[in-house]
Design an enzyme around this catalytic site. Structure first.
Site, short mmCIF file in Angstrom:
data_model
loop_
_atom_site.label_atom_id
_atom_site.label_comp_id
_atom_site.label_asym_id
_atom_site.label_seq_id
_atom_site.Cartn_x
_atom_site.Cartn_y
_atom_site.Cartn_z
N GLY A 139 14.29 64.57 -92.18
CA GLY A 139 14.45 64.75 -90.60
C GLY A 139 13.94 63.95 -89.94
CG ASP B 72 9.72 77.03 -87.88
OD1 ASP B 72 9.93 77.73 -86.89
OD2 ASP B 72 10.64 77.68 -88.98
CD GLU C 118 8.27 67.32 -90.55
OE1 GLU C 118 8.93 66.56 -90.43
OE2 GLU C 118 8.03 68.24 -91.00
CG PHE D 128 18.64 76.49 -87.21
CD1 PHE D 128 17.68 76.29 -88.21
CD2 PHE D 128 19.62 75.50 -87.39
CE1 PHE D 128 17.62 75.79 -89.42
CE2 PHE D 128 19.50 74.49 -88.47
CZ PHE D 128 18.51 74.78 -89.52
P1 5GP Z 1 7.52 74.30 -91.28
O1 5GP Z 1 6.88 74.17 -92.66
O2 5GP Z 1 6.82 74.06 -90.11
O3 5GP Z 1 7.71 75.77 -91.29
O4 5GP Z 1 8.83 73.80 -91.37
C1 5GP Z 1 9.16 72.64 -90.97
C2 5GP Z 1 10.50 71.99 -91.44
O5 5GP Z 1 11.31 73.27 -91.27
C3 5GP Z 1 11.02 70.86 -90.72
O6 5GP Z 1 10.66 69.73 -91.16
C4 5GP Z 1 12.60 71.46 -90.90
O7 5GP Z 1 12.99 70.90 -91.98
C5 5GP Z 1 12.72 72.82 -90.96
N1 5GP Z 1 12.88 73.58 -89.62
C6 5GP Z 1 12.33 74.35 -89.11
N2 5GP Z 1 13.02 74.82 -87.78
C7 5GP Z 1 14.15 74.10 -87.82
C8 5GP Z 1 15.31 74.15 -86.96
O8 5GP Z 1 15.33 74.82 -85.98
N3 5GP Z 1 16.39 73.17 -87.17
C9 5GP Z 1 16.36 72.33 -88.53
N4 5GP Z 1 17.36 71.77 -88.62
N5 5GP Z 1 15.44 72.60 -89.54
C10 5GP Z 1 14.28 73.35 -89.05
#
Ligand code: 5GP
Length: 175
Positions: free
Chosen positions: A44, A103, A99, A152
Site C-alpha cells: 500500500g 488503523d 506506511e 474504508f
Molecule cells: P493496522 O495494523 O494499523 O490496523 O493496519 C494497517 C493496515 O490496515 C494498513 O496498512 C492497510 O493495509 C489496512 N487498512 C486499514 N484501514 C484501511 C482502509 O481504510 N483502507 C485500506 N485499503 N486498508 C486499510
C-alpha cells in the site's frame, strides 16, 4: 473516471500532492546532514514512498518490508507477521518507516519493535493517513499526512481485494 463503487473522493490528487510536499520539506529539515533509510511497507505504501522520496533533498536509500495481519478485530497483538524483511542492516542508521495508513496500530508497532531490536541510530514513522478512532495500541507517529474518520478508503496505493491502488486520489469505498 470515478468508479461507481467509490462513493466520494475524500482527498483529492492536488491535496495529496501539496501535503506530500510539506511532509518532504519537514523530513528534509529534520534529517539535514544525516543519512536516511526509508523503509516502505508493501504494497500500500508504494505510491506514497515514490512521491515522498522525490520531495527529500537528502542522501537516502530505500527498502521495503511486507507484513501480514490476521485482522485486529479477531485477535490481539502478536498476530502480525513479517513476510519480507529489509535487505539493509540498520544498526546505527536513521530509519524512517513509511506506511499508507495507521488503523489499529498493530502493524506499525510490530515493525517498530522489530527495527528497534536492531539498534538503529533512530527510528521514526511517517503515515499518509491516520484513523485514530480505531487505535488499539499506542504508536508514535512523527509525520502524518491526514487524519481521517473511520471509513474504508482506497486509492493512492490502498486497495480493496487488490483493486483501486491506481486511483490518484483517496476515495471512500461504498460497502
Ligand atoms: P493496522 O495494523 O494499523 O490496523 O493496519 C494497517 C493496515 O490496515 C494498513 O496498512 C492497510 O493495509 C489496512 N487498512 C486499514 N484501514 C484501511 C482502509 O481504510 N483502507 C485500506 N485499503 N486498508 C486499510
Amino acid at each position: 473516471m470515478k468508479p461507481s463503487e467509490i462513493s466520494d473522493i475524500l482527498i483529492s490528487e492536488d491535496a495529496i500532492r501539496g501535503r506530500v510536499a510539506e511532509l518532504g520539506r519537514r523530513i528534509t529539515e529534520d534529517y539535514a546532514n544525516k543519512e536516511l533509510v526509508v523503509v516502505g511497507v508493501l504494497t500500500g505504501a508504494v505510491t506514497f514512498v515514490a512521491d515522498l522520496i522525490r520531495q527529500l533533498d537528502l542522501k537516502i536509500t530505500i527498502d521495503f518490508v511486507a507484513m501480514s495481519s490476521y485482522g485486529a478485530s479477531t485477535k490481539t497483538s502478536g498476530e502480525v507477521r513479517l513476510l519480507k524483511d529489509i535487505g539493509h542492516p540498520v544498526e546505527d542508521v536513521h530509519v524512517l518507516v513509511v506506511e499508507d495508513i495507521i488503523d489499529t496500530g498493530l502493524t506499525l508497532r510490530y515493525l517498530l519493535e522489530t527495527i528497534r531490536a536492531r539498534h538503529p541510530a533512530s527510528v521514526e514513522t511517517c503515515v499518509l493517513l491516520d484513523k485514530p478512532s480505531r487505535r488499539l495500541v499506542e504508536v508514535p507517529v512523527k509525520y502524518s499526512g491526514f487524519t481521517i474518520e473511520d471509513k474504508f478508503v482506497v486509492g493512492y496505493g490502498l486497495d480493496f481485494a487488490g483493486h483501486y491502488r491506481n486511483l490518484p486520489y483517496i476515495g471512500i469505498l461504498d460497502q
